[in-house]
Structure formats: C-alpha cells, structure tokens
Enzyme design. Structure first.
Site, PDB file in Angstrom:
ATOM      1  N   SER A 177       5.407   1.361  -1.056  1.00  0.00           N
ATOM      2  CA  SER A 177       5.661   2.539  -1.881  1.00  0.00           C
ATOM      3  C   SER A 177       7.099   2.462  -2.379  1.00  0.00           C
ATOM      4  CB  SER A 177       5.459   3.803  -1.049  1.00  0.00           C
ATOM      5  OG  SER A 177       6.530   3.904  -0.126  1.00  0.00           O
ATOM      6  N   LYS A 178       7.444   3.390  -3.250  1.00  0.00           N
ATOM      7  CA  LYS A 178       8.809   3.396  -3.796  1.00  0.00           C
ATOM      8  C   LYS A 178       9.833   3.454  -2.669  1.00  0.00           C
ATOM      9  CE  LYS A 178       8.723   4.529  -8.484  1.00  0.00           C
ATOM     10  NZ  LYS A 178       8.230   5.549  -9.354  1.00  0.00           N
ATOM     11  N   ARG A 179       9.508   4.223  -1.650  1.00  0.00           N
ATOM     12  CA  ARG A 179      10.459   4.421  -0.556  1.00  0.00           C
ATOM     13  C   ARG A 179      10.791   3.102   0.148  1.00  0.00           C
ATOM     14  NH1 ARG A 179       9.229   6.121   4.485  1.00  0.00           N
ATOM     15  NH2 ARG A 179       7.081   6.252   3.758  1.00  0.00           N
TER      16      ARG A 179
END
Ligand code: GLU
Length: 463
Positions: free
Chosen positions: A239-241
């Site tokens: 994910s972006k995180r």
C-alpha cells in the site's frame, strides 16, 4: 533483437511496483543489446498523459535508466487502431453487436440467477438480419468458443486457460469507435516490435485476450514474463504506506539511485545469494528466467542497509554532488574529505547525512541541559580553558590527529581521564552528547570556530 517495453497507465507518477518491472525490462534489453521502449497507456483521456510521461522520464533520469526512441502515446493512435478494427471486420474475424445495455444487463441477471458465468452470448456473431434502429454497435472479436489458450510464461511456466471459462466475444471497439484496452495493448506491442513482455502478474488474466487479438491478426505472440506482486511484511499487497508511493519520494527521503535499483532488482529476482549488484553487474547478470515464482516482500531495513552500503562506498566528490539537492553545497568545501569520512559510516540516508553535516557546521544555538549537567563539573572550565589555550597557541591545525594530540596533552598535563575533556567539549561543539569523533569535528570547523564554541559555552555555564 530483444525489444522490451514499459507501458504505464498515467497515474501521474512512477511507483515502486512499476519501476521494478521497468527495471527488469530495461536490464533485459540492455543485456541483449536490444531496445527498451516506453509507451503511455493513456486511453482514458481524462488523465494528463504529458504530465505522467514527464514524471516517468524525470524518475528514469534520476535513476540513470533511459528508454529508446520516441515515447508512444496510445491516445494519439486511434487512426492506427481503426485500421486493424476494419481489417478484422473485413476478414469476418470481428463483427458489429447491436445489443443494448438493457439487453446485456438482462442477460447478465439471467445468467447469474442460473449460476452461470456472466458473459456475452454471441447473439450477433453470425447475424445477417437487419440491425435494430437507433443502436450504435460495438465491435466484438470472434474469440475461440472452446479449446485452450496457453500463455507460455517465462516465470510461471505454461498457464492454460479454457476458452469457455474465461472468454467471450469481447468488445474491441466501443460504440463511439474508441478501442478497448486489451486490443490496443496487443496492437501496440506488435507494431512496436516488442518481443518480450515483462509485467506484473495482475495482468495475467488479460493475456489470453491479447493472445486472441494477436492470433486473429496473424501476429507473432511475444514471450511473457508475469512477475509476482510485491507484498508488505504482513503478506498483503503493497500500500502507499509501505512504499507503493511515488519513486521520487525516495529521492526526497535520501535514498541513492544505486540502493533503490539494487533493492528493486532483488525484489523477485536473485543470483545465488549475492545482495550487492552494481548497475553493470545487473545488466550482465539479470535474466527474467530467474524471476521468483512467489511474491516478494518489501523490507525497509534491507533498503536502508543497501543505502548505507552505497553511501559508505561512494567517492567523496560524488557524494558531495549527491548531497546538493539536500541543501548542502560541499563540492568546494576545503574540509569536504574529513567531513564526509567522519559521517559516511553514520548516515543511513543522504538526508540524514545532510542534517548530520549541518549539526557540525552550524554552531549550537542551545545546549542539551541534561548533557551539560552530566558533563560540567567543578574543574570543567579549567580543563576547557587549558585545551583552548593550546589550540590558540598553535599555528596551523589541519588534521583530526592535530586536535587529538592537543586533547591528549591536556589530559596528560592535568592528570585526568579522557572523558573529563571529551564530554564537555562535545557539548560545547555540538550542543549534545552524541555525534561523530570530536577530533574530526574540530578539524572540520577549524581552529577559530573551535575556540569560539568553547568560549560560548563557558560564558553561558561558567561565567
Ligand atoms: N498499463 C498497465 C499498467 O500500468 C501495464 C500493461 C502492460 O504492461 O501490458 O499496469
């Protein structure tokens, strides 16, 4: 000749997963003296393709990757696609379908109610009657109704799809004439001369459809390598995180291109147990046949480890240049060598390195109270003054060892341990207890600044 391509959809930036397949494609083309092409898949016209292309080229430039030839924009190729749509219609390999949306929805509902796979039923495949009025037809390709479509995949082996399980006569042009995704990908890969397609395995389910297009037009099917996804440490899709962000953010965070590329090449590919690969080695050794069959795990510690490895091993002059985007203008600093040598081992990122440099170059504006309390005892002012006078009395002081020598003289003369001078001097010079070797710090800031910083702390704490 080996021709590979990177074919991003214009999301506006290049992300880690995309960069990895781009890198694999780039390396394989370079290893074979072939070509690595760039195509922007901007059929969704709402998005800005120019910006996307620029973002990708900018990221490539930072990383030292370059593509060959002109960038191909799908949005500019409708005329080309129209030729092939017409050809398929003329050859009876595609046909016009006049089914309305309502009819399609009704069919789908019925199929779902009967627990069948929802698919187009081919009702216009051999239609020879009068078409209904007022319906702009879509164009559907005649896909095989039975038999197998085999994707000969260099990573996964042969992947066999049963035509009746996955195919129907899929749309190749919408009612407004615009061509669809799987159709244009196959046309472009053929026209661009692509011989090997390396892409994420989230595209594997598109491949049989693209093979139908190739075969209908008599094109040679390229070799495919579908690369397993990158997962985070919990085994989920990135994910972006955890890193699925703009590649340029890695530059801002202070990662070197070498570390990032080395990190990515090892995400899903290996060569024995080798971890460190120079760009030349990657170009020499990469082979898509050795891409792992299972998903790879994104591991920030590994990236940090690689980054510190590269920072430690870059020449000081290159490192000084690489630090410029982080606001450090060191290329003509006379103490550049001592400075970079003192910090190279300590910094995980270029950004961290830049802030460590600033901690040395910029005099402390305040002192860590706890450090002062710990370091300053009754005789501290005498010790610092003794040392300061020795520094002042010397003509030229250049090297860390010159300063070390003077510290040694002070402790010998006063009969004290090294800590008694080291701790307060460290607070005086850096404002806190941690930091690189003091002798290097003093050699970097020079004699006058060393004296000044000692005087400053004494004014404040032992007036
Ligand atoms: N445009 C697709 C994507 O960005 C890639 C398609 C391909 O490589 O064939 O995921």
């Amino acid at each position: 000749m080996v021709v590979t391509r990177f074919a991003p959809s214009p999301t506006g930036y290049l992300h880690i997963g995309g960069l990895r397949t781009a890198l694999f494609s780039y390396l394989w083309a370079r290893k074979n003296g072939g070509k690595f092409l760039l195509r922007i898949e901007d059929t969704d016209k709402a998005r800005n393709s120019q910006e996307a292309a620029e973002a990708i080229v900018k990221a490539f430039h930072w990383l030292g990757l370059e593509h060959d030839g002109e960038i191909v924009y799908q949005s500019q190729r409708d005329d080309i696609y129209a030729v092939y749509i017409k050809r398929l219609l003329d050859e009876g390999k595609a046909y016009k379908c006049y089914m309305s949306k309502e009819e399609l929805d009704a069919l789908r509902e019925e199929q779902i109610a009967n627990k069948e796979r929802a698919k187009y039923d081919g009702r216009y495949r051999d239609f020879s009657g009068t078409p209904p009025e007022g319906v702009e037809p879509v164009i559907r390709i005649k896909a095989p109704l039975s038999g197998e479509i085999v994707v000969r995949d260099g990573v996964k082996g042969d992947v066999v799809f049963r035509a009746e399980d996955i195919l129907d006569d899929f749309v190749i042009a919408r009612s407004d004439g615009s061509p669809t995704y799987n159709f244009v990908v196959a046309i472009d890969d053929h026209l661009m001369g692509v011989t090997e397609v390396i892409r994420g395995d989230d595209h594997l389910s598109n491949t049989p459809k693209q093979i139908v297009v190739y075969e209908s037009l008599g094109f040679t099917v390229p070799k495919f390598y579908h690369v397993p996804m990158i997962h985070n440490s919990e085994g989920k899709k990135l994910s972006k995180r955890d890193g699925a962000t703009d590649v340029m953010a890695y530059k801002e965070m202070g990662y070197t291109p070498q570390a990032l590329l080395n990190f990515l090449v090892r995400l899903g590919w290996s060569h024995g147990d080798q971890e460190i690969f120079s760009m030349d080695e990657m170009r020499e050794l990469f082979n898509p046949k050795n891409i792992n069959r299972s998903a790879s795990i994104y591991n920030t510690e590994k990236l940090d480890w690689l980054n510190s490895h590269y920072i430690k091993n870059i020449s000081n002059s290159t490192l000084a240049e690489m630090l410029e985007p982080y606001g450090l203008l060191l290329t003509s600093h006379d103490k550049k060598e001592i400075l970079l040598d003192a910090l190279k081992e300590r910094a995980k990122t270029l950004k961290e390195m830049a802030s460590l440099v600033n901690e040395i170059i910029i005099a402390p504006v305040s002192y860590d109270e706890k450090a002062v309390e710990k370091a300053f005892k009754g005789d501290t002012a005498d010790i610092l003054n003794n040392f300061k006078e020795k520094v002042a009395a010397c003509g030229e002081l250049h090297l860390p060892s010159d300063y070390h020598h003077l510290m040694q003289n002070t402790v010998d003369e006063m009969g004290i341990g090294f800590g008694k001078i080291g701790q307060p001097l460290r607070v005086a010079l850096l404002g806190k207890m941690s930091g690189p070797g003091l002798d290097s710090v003093m050699a970097i800031i020079g004699k006058d600044e060393t004296i000044l910083r000692i005087e400053n702390i004494l004014k404040k704490h032992h007036a």
